[in-house]
Design a protein around this motif. Structure first.
Motif, PDB file in Angstrom:
ATOM      1  N   LYS A 103       0.839  -1.202   0.000  1.00 42.83           N
ATOM      2  CA  LYS A 103       0.000   0.000   0.000  1.00 42.83           C
ATOM      3  C   LYS A 103       0.874   1.252   0.000  1.00 42.83           C
ATOM      4  O   LYS A 103       0.580   2.227  -0.693  1.00 42.83           O
ATOM      5  CB  LYS A 103      -0.910  -0.008   1.230  1.00 42.83           C
ATOM      6  CG  LYS A 103      -1.892   1.154   1.266  1.00 42.83           C
ATOM      7  CD  LYS A 103      -2.820   1.027   2.461  1.00 42.83           C
ATOM      8  CE  LYS A 103      -3.808   2.193   2.490  1.00 42.83           C
ATOM      9  NZ  LYS A 103      -4.719   2.104   3.653  1.00 42.83           N
ATOM     10  N   ARG A 104       1.953   1.228   0.761  1.00 43.52           N
ATOM     11  CA  ARG A 104       2.861   2.363   0.815  1.00 43.52           C
ATOM     12  C   ARG A 104       3.508   2.595  -0.545  1.00 43.52           C
ATOM     13  O   ARG A 104       3.622   3.728  -1.005  1.00 43.52           O
ATOM     14  CB  ARG A 104       3.933   2.131   1.889  1.00 43.52           C
ATOM     15  CG  ARG A 104       4.816   3.347   2.139  1.00 43.52           C
ATOM     16  CD  ARG A 104       5.595   3.237   3.429  1.00 43.52           C
ATOM     17  NE  ARG A 104       6.452   2.051   3.463  1.00 43.52           N
ATOM     18  CZ  ARG A 104       6.241   1.008   4.259  1.00 43.52           C
ATOM     19  NH1 ARG A 104       5.208   0.989   5.081  1.00 43.52           N
ATOM     20  NH2 ARG A 104       7.059  -0.028   4.237  1.00 43.52           N
ATOM     21  N   PHE A 105       3.918   1.513  -1.215  1.00 46.85           N
ATOM     22  CA  PHE A 105       4.501   1.625  -2.554  1.00 46.85           C
ATOM     23  C   PHE A 105       3.492   2.225  -3.533  1.00 46.85           C
ATOM     24  O   PHE A 105       3.820   3.104  -4.326  1.00 46.85           O
ATOM     25  CB  PHE A 105       4.958   0.252  -3.052  1.00 46.85           C
ATOM     26  CG  PHE A 105       5.429   0.249  -4.482  1.00 46.85           C
ATOM     27  CD1 PHE A 105       6.712   0.684  -4.806  1.00 46.85           C
ATOM     28  CD2 PHE A 105       4.583  -0.165  -5.514  1.00 46.85           C
ATOM     29  CE1 PHE A 105       7.150   0.695  -6.129  1.00 46.85           C
ATOM     30  CE2 PHE A 105       5.016  -0.147  -6.832  1.00 46.85           C
ATOM     31  CZ  PHE A 105       6.298   0.279  -7.143  1.00 46.85           C
ATOM     32  N   TYR A 106       2.251   1.757  -3.470  1.00 51.44           N
ATOM     33  CA  TYR A 106       1.196   2.261  -4.366  1.00 51.44           C
ATOM     34  C   TYR A 106       0.976   3.758  -4.149  1.00 51.44           C
ATOM     35  O   TYR A 106       0.916   4.536  -5.104  1.00 51.44           O
ATOM     36  CB  TYR A 106      -0.110   1.499  -4.110  1.00 51.44           C
ATOM     37  CG  TYR A 106      -1.250   1.957  -4.980  1.00 51.44           C
ATOM     38  CD1 TYR A 106      -1.446   1.418  -6.240  1.00 51.44           C
ATOM     39  CD2 TYR A 106      -2.125   2.942  -4.538  1.00 51.44           C
ATOM     40  CE1 TYR A 106      -2.488   1.853  -7.052  1.00 51.44           C
ATOM     41  CE2 TYR A 106      -3.171   3.383  -5.337  1.00 51.44           C
ATOM     42  CZ  TYR A 106      -3.348   2.833  -6.585  1.00 51.44           C
ATOM     43  OH  TYR A 106      -4.372   3.272  -7.384  1.00 51.44           O
ATOM     44  N   ASN A 107       0.879   4.160  -2.888  1.00 45.91           N
ATOM     45  CA  ASN A 107       0.631   5.572  -2.582  1.00 45.91           C
ATOM     46  C   ASN A 107       1.783   6.460  -3.029  1.00 45.91           C
ATOM     47  O   ASN A 107       1.569   7.568  -3.540  1.00 45.91           O
ATOM     48  CB  ASN A 107       0.392   5.755  -1.080  1.00 45.91           C
ATOM     49  CG  ASN A 107      -0.936   5.185  -0.641  1.00 45.91           C
ATOM     50  OD1 ASN A 107      -1.854   5.025  -1.446  1.00 45.91           O
ATOM     51  ND2 ASN A 107      -1.050   4.862   0.638  1.00 45.91           N
ATOM     52  N   ARG A 108       3.013   5.995  -2.872  1.00 48.00           N
ATOM     53  CA  ARG A 108       4.169   6.809  -3.247  1.00 48.00           C
ATOM     54  C   ARG A 108       4.386   6.824  -4.760  1.00 48.00           C
ATOM     55  O   ARG A 108       5.081   7.695  -5.279  1.00 48.00           O
ATOM     56  CB  ARG A 108       5.430   6.293  -2.532  1.00 48.00           C
ATOM     57  CG  ARG A 108       5.437   6.624  -1.041  1.00 48.00           C
ATOM     58  CD  ARG A 108       6.611   5.986  -0.328  1.00 48.00           C
ATOM     59  NE  ARG A 108       7.902   6.407  -0.855  1.00 48.00           N
ATOM     60  CZ  ARG A 108       8.505   7.553  -0.555  1.00 48.00           C
ATOM     61  NH1 ARG A 108       7.928   8.400   0.275  1.00 48.00           N
ATOM     62  NH2 ARG A 108       9.682   7.847  -1.060  1.00 48.00           N
TER      63      ARG A 108
END
Length: 199
Positions: A103-108
């Motif tokens: 999720k963090r990768f997607y958001n960034r």
């Protein structure tokens, strides 16, 4: 008198700081023999009733939020109002979000698409109809929100009208925005920025 289409998601009576910039632009246009029409988010979004008297007497379309995602968010917000929240549930959710690397990768990577971008497919047709009905000669977009720049660029391409992009904050080079992007996200942002500026 010539007319400019002002695309500014934030507009009075919203209490958001960004609403003031577009308001002053609209108020002073008449001094230069220009009139205006405004596209904005629904006025109940972050509304401040004390600002109602500042709403200018210009054609206005408050349709920059529509479609199934908007309805889902409204239902979720209504459910949250009616639900008693547990502090332990909130803490657990926060802990999970910190450990969710995907999720963090997607958001960034995809944070170029601000929270209003997802409404554009359902907003575009109404925006185009309003623009054509107002017989404007120029499109002006005030941003952020950066989705306003994407919408105005698409409308400019479709109609052939000149486009003016007004950025309150730098898009790709502002340090706080850059800190929330990974390398792929930064490349995507720069690619979309170039496409908008080219138009």
């Amino acid at each position: 008198m010539k007319k400019v289409m002002v695309i500014s998601p934030y507009f009075v009576p919203m209490k958001v700081v960004g609403a003031k910039r577009a308001l002053h632009f609209v108020r002073h246009l008449s001094e230069y023999q220009w009139s205006s029409a405004v596209m904005a988010l629904p006025e109940d979004h972050q509304k401040d009733n004390s600002l109602n008297s500042l709403i200018p007497d210009v054609p206005m379309w408050r349709g920059l939020r529509a479609g199934p995602f908007a309805r889902r968010e409204d239902r979720k917000a209504q459910g949250a109002k009616n639900k008693v929240k547990s502090v332990y549930t909130a803490q657990n959710k926060q802990a999970l979000s910190k450990t969710n690397g995907l999720k963090r990768f997607y958001n960034r990577t995809f944070n170029i698409f601000d929270r209003y971008t997802k409404f554009l497919p359902w907003v575009y047709r109404g925006a185009l109809q309003f623009l054509e009905a107002q017989d404007c000669q120029v499109i002006y977009a005030s941003s952020g929100l950066f989705s306003a720049l994407k919408l105005s660029t698409l409308l400019s391409k479709h109609t052939g009208l000149p486009l003016v992009l007004d950025l309150r904050d730098p898009w790709t080079i502002e340090p706080n925005y850059r800190a929330n992007r990974n390398r792929i996200g930064q490349w995507l942002t720069e690619w979309v920025e170039r496409a908008c500026f080219k138009q």
